[in-house]
Design a protein around this motif. Structure first.
Motif, PDB file in Angstrom:
ATOM      1  N   LYS A 246       4.865   2.512   2.144  1.00 17.85           N
ATOM      2  CA  LYS A 246       5.678   2.013   1.569  1.00 17.85           C
ATOM      3  C   LYS A 246       5.215   1.838  -0.167  1.00 17.85           C
ATOM      4  N   GLN A 247       3.756   1.067   0.434  1.00 14.72           N
ATOM      5  CA  GLN A 247       3.398   0.509  -0.595  1.00 14.72           C
ATOM      6  C   GLN A 247       2.121   1.261  -0.536  1.00 14.72           C
ATOM      7  N   GLU A 248       1.503   1.526  -1.937  1.00 15.54           N
ATOM      8  CA  GLU A 248      -0.284   1.831  -1.463  1.00 15.54           C
ATOM      9  C   GLU A 248      -1.442   0.865  -1.100  1.00 15.54           C
ATOM     10  N   ILE A 249      -1.834   2.033  -0.600  1.00 15.20           N
ATOM     11  CA  ILE A 249      -3.553   1.579  -0.115  1.00 15.20           C
ATOM     12  C   ILE A 249      -4.165   1.993  -0.682  1.00 15.20           C
TER      13      ILE A 249
ATOM     14  N   VAL B 218     -14.128   6.265   6.332  1.00 12.20           N
ATOM     15  CA  VAL B 218     -13.323   5.165   4.621  1.00 12.20           C
ATOM     16  C   VAL B 218     -12.510   5.967   4.623  1.00 12.20           C
ATOM     17  N   LEU B 219     -11.643   6.412   4.770  1.00 14.21           N
ATOM     18  CA  LEU B 219     -10.723   7.422   4.078  1.00 14.21           C
ATOM     19  C   LEU B 219      -9.652   6.658   2.817  1.00 14.21           C
ATOM     20  N   ASN B 220      -9.625   7.676   1.835  1.00 14.54           N
ATOM     21  CA  ASN B 220      -8.361   7.848   1.074  1.00 14.54           C
ATOM     22  C   ASN B 220      -7.094   7.741   1.371  1.00 14.54           C
ATOM     23  N   ALA B 221      -6.905   6.953   0.637  1.00 12.46           N
ATOM     24  CA  ALA B 221      -5.149   6.972   1.967  1.00 12.46           C
ATOM     25  C   ALA B 221      -3.795   7.079   1.239  1.00 12.46           C
ATOM     26  N   SER B 222      -3.783   6.306  -0.689  1.00 13.14           N
ATOM     27  CA  SER B 222      -2.244   6.229  -1.107  1.00 13.14           C
ATOM     28  C   SER B 222      -1.198   5.776  -0.178  1.00 13.14           C
ATOM     29  N   LYS B 223      -0.202   6.499  -0.048  1.00 13.92           N
ATOM     30  CA  LYS B 223       0.543   5.598   0.637  1.00 13.92           C
ATOM     31  C   LYS B 223       0.271   7.112   2.355  1.00 13.92           C
TER      32      LYS B 223
ATOM     33  N   LYS C   2       0.839  -8.538   6.571  1.00 14.73           N
ATOM     34  CA  LYS C   2       0.123  -8.880   4.757  1.00 14.73           C
ATOM     35  C   LYS C   2      -1.405  -8.471   4.297  1.00 14.73           C
ATOM     36  N   LEU C   3      -1.328  -8.436   3.388  1.00 11.83           N
ATOM     37  CA  LEU C   3      -2.436  -7.393   2.483  1.00 11.83           C
ATOM     38  C   LEU C   3      -2.687  -8.161   0.783  1.00 11.83           C
ATOM     39  N   GLY C   4      -3.653  -9.834   1.347  1.00  7.66           N
ATOM     40  CA  GLY C   4      -3.239  -9.974  -0.090  1.00  7.66           C
ATOM     41  C   GLY C   4      -2.058 -10.472  -0.454  1.00  7.66           C
ATOM     42  N   GLU C   5      -2.022 -10.258  -2.065  1.00 12.98           N
ATOM     43  CA  GLU C   5      -0.833 -10.784  -2.501  1.00 12.98           C
ATOM     44  C   GLU C   5       0.810  -9.891  -1.411  1.00 12.98           C
ATOM     45  N   GLN C   6      -0.130  -8.407  -1.324  1.00 15.65           N
ATOM     46  CA  GLN C   6       0.609  -7.750  -0.774  1.00 15.65           C
ATOM     47  C   GLN C   6       1.769  -7.718   0.391  1.00 15.65           C
ATOM     48  N   ALA C   7       2.896  -7.003   1.036  1.00 11.12           N
ATOM     49  CA  ALA C   7       3.230  -7.340   2.164  1.00 11.12           C
ATOM     50  C   ALA C   7       3.288  -4.913   2.449  1.00 11.12           C
ATOM     51  N   ILE C   8       2.993  -4.949   3.538  1.00 12.45           N
ATOM     52  CA  ILE C   8       2.692  -3.966   3.962  1.00 12.45           C
ATOM     53  C   ILE C   8       4.047  -3.292   4.698  1.00 12.45           C
TER      54      ILE C   8
END
Length: 416
Positions: free
Chosen positions: A300-303, A367-372, A272-278
């Motif tokens: 599967k979701q953008e971070i 802190v690294l740029n991750a995307s998916k 649970k990350l805010g309104e997302q489920a990662i």
């Protein structure tokens, strides 16, 4: 190291290879390829990872998905098929060898038509986990029964921290040089087992009656993790703060061991990350003769950004952040082990992924740029290991050697 081959493979009939890159010996149904591996650095490299993409081998239809043996200077050397991109398909042949400065090593790779080789090598890595079977819960802890090895497991909702369901609170992976463990619970963090021996030891660690927090012949747990991210723990980076992985729906792991390469794949769903489920999947890989763990993370979701941490223990912070280098590092070194001696910890990450280096109360953070998806390495060096590092300069030398090696991997081509 001895190699056992299936009986029908007649080693005496091996083809005498010229510079031609592929040849077949009909008498033994053997197909052999000749490759060149080049060290681009002007320094010697000992025990260096060499990856041969299977795409370099023009395999016949009846040798696809086969097994292989490799020769260097007329001698067979250990090798292993590996899946480098974690897609479930083996795509490269791994071998580990030494290189002189700017030197080329010729490698002959052989396989069988219509058959499979069965080489046997002394294991130098493993990924393992022990779960208690046949016991019963007395109060808050499991007792009795025995720890049995598992290849995959989903964490039961009833498991609690410290209940002795798992051998050392989770699963681990090791090479002949260093070992690491993952807390298989809501913490989901990494700890370090410092090794004093090249033997594989994790299958004997954490058994009833043992104490891995005290010095043993094999070594000990050398890191105090506490409420931090430990070594290379990850968290989301939001609003200039870390958001740890908590409140997941499920936690599972799959383990695979091999003589030169082993890995553990852990999946946490419904984070649970805010309104997302990662859904987050990470694979931890280790090679023989290496302290490094390679981490591949997929969602599967953008971070947008992930923070990777090193626990603070009031020691010196070290870093190399010149973005002219493909690989950078963040590290700490000093008297911070549970053995009250020197311990160095490092994270290696791509310059192209770096958002910033920062810190919070408990952690040094990259802190690294991750995307998916994201990949990085981490490593620990300990004063008590067989090849100890006891000074800052020794650790800096290790960090620089590793950075240069990551920047300049061994290059393999078809021989001409």
């Amino acid at each position: 190291m001895r190699i056992k081959l299936i009986p029908n493979f007649v080693t005496a009939a091996l083809l005498s290879l010229s510079a031609y890159s592929c040849a077949v010996t009909p008498a033994t149904l053997e197909q052999t390829f000749t490759l060149d591996a080049h060290n681009p650095l002007a320094v010697s490299r000992k025990g260096e990872q060499t990856l041969i993409p299977l795409a370099l081998l023009n395999l016949d239809d009846d040798t696809n998905n086969s097994t292989y043996v490799a020769q260097i200077n007329g001698s067979f050397v250990p090798s292993q098929l590996v899946d480098t991109d974690a897609d479930g398909q083996q795509d490269s042949l791994l071998l580990i060898t030494d290189y002189a400065p700017n030197a080329k090593v010729r490698i002959h790779v052989s396989t069988l038509r219509g058959g499979k080789l069965n080489p046997q090598y002394t294991p130098l890595t493993q990924a393992e986990m022990g779960v208690r079977v046949g016991g019963k819960k007395v109060g808050e802890t499991w007792q009795g029964g025995e720890y049995q090895q598992v290849n995959e497991l989903t964490n039961p909702a009833s498991h609690t921290i410290g209940d002795k369901l798992y051998k050392y609170e989770g699963f681990g992976w090791e090479s002949d040089l260093m070992a690491y463990r993952f807390y298989f619970d809501e913490r989901g963090l990494i700890d370090i087992f410092g090794k004093r021996t090249p033997d594989l030891v994790l299958h004997e660690v954490g058994l009833d009656g043992g104490d891995y927090h005290a010095m043993n012949d094999w070594g000990m747990d050398v890191l105090k993790v506490g409420p931090s991210l430990g070594l290379a723990g990850v968290a989301a980076w939001q609003n200039e703060a870390i958001q740890p992985i908590q409140n997941v729906d499920s936690l599972s792991v799959k383990l695979q061991s091999g003589p030169l390469h082993s890995h553990a794949t852990v999946e946490q769903t419904g984070w649970k990350l805010g309104e997302q489920a990662i859904d987050l999947r990470r694979r931890y890989s280790i090679n023989a003769h290496s302290h490094l763990t390679y981490v591949q993370a997929f969602t599967k979701q953008e971070i947008p950004q992930l923070a990777v941490g090193i626990v603070k223990h009031n020691v010196e912070k070290l870093s190399y952040l010149d973005e002219q280098s493909e690989w950078l590092y963040l590290a700490t070194f000093g008297e911070q082990s549970l053995a009250d001696d020197q311990l160095g910890m490092a994270i290696f990450f791509r310059a192209s992924d770096l958002h910033k280096v920062t810190e919070d109360e408990l952690n040094e953070l990259a802190v690294l740029n991750a995307s998916k998806n994201l990949d990085f390495y981490f490593a620990a060096r300990w004063a008590g290991e067989a090849s100890p590092i006891t000074t800052k300069q020794q650790f800096l030398n290790y960090l620089e050697t590793t950075r240069q090696a990551l920047n300049n991997p061994i290059k393999v081509t078809r021989a001409k």
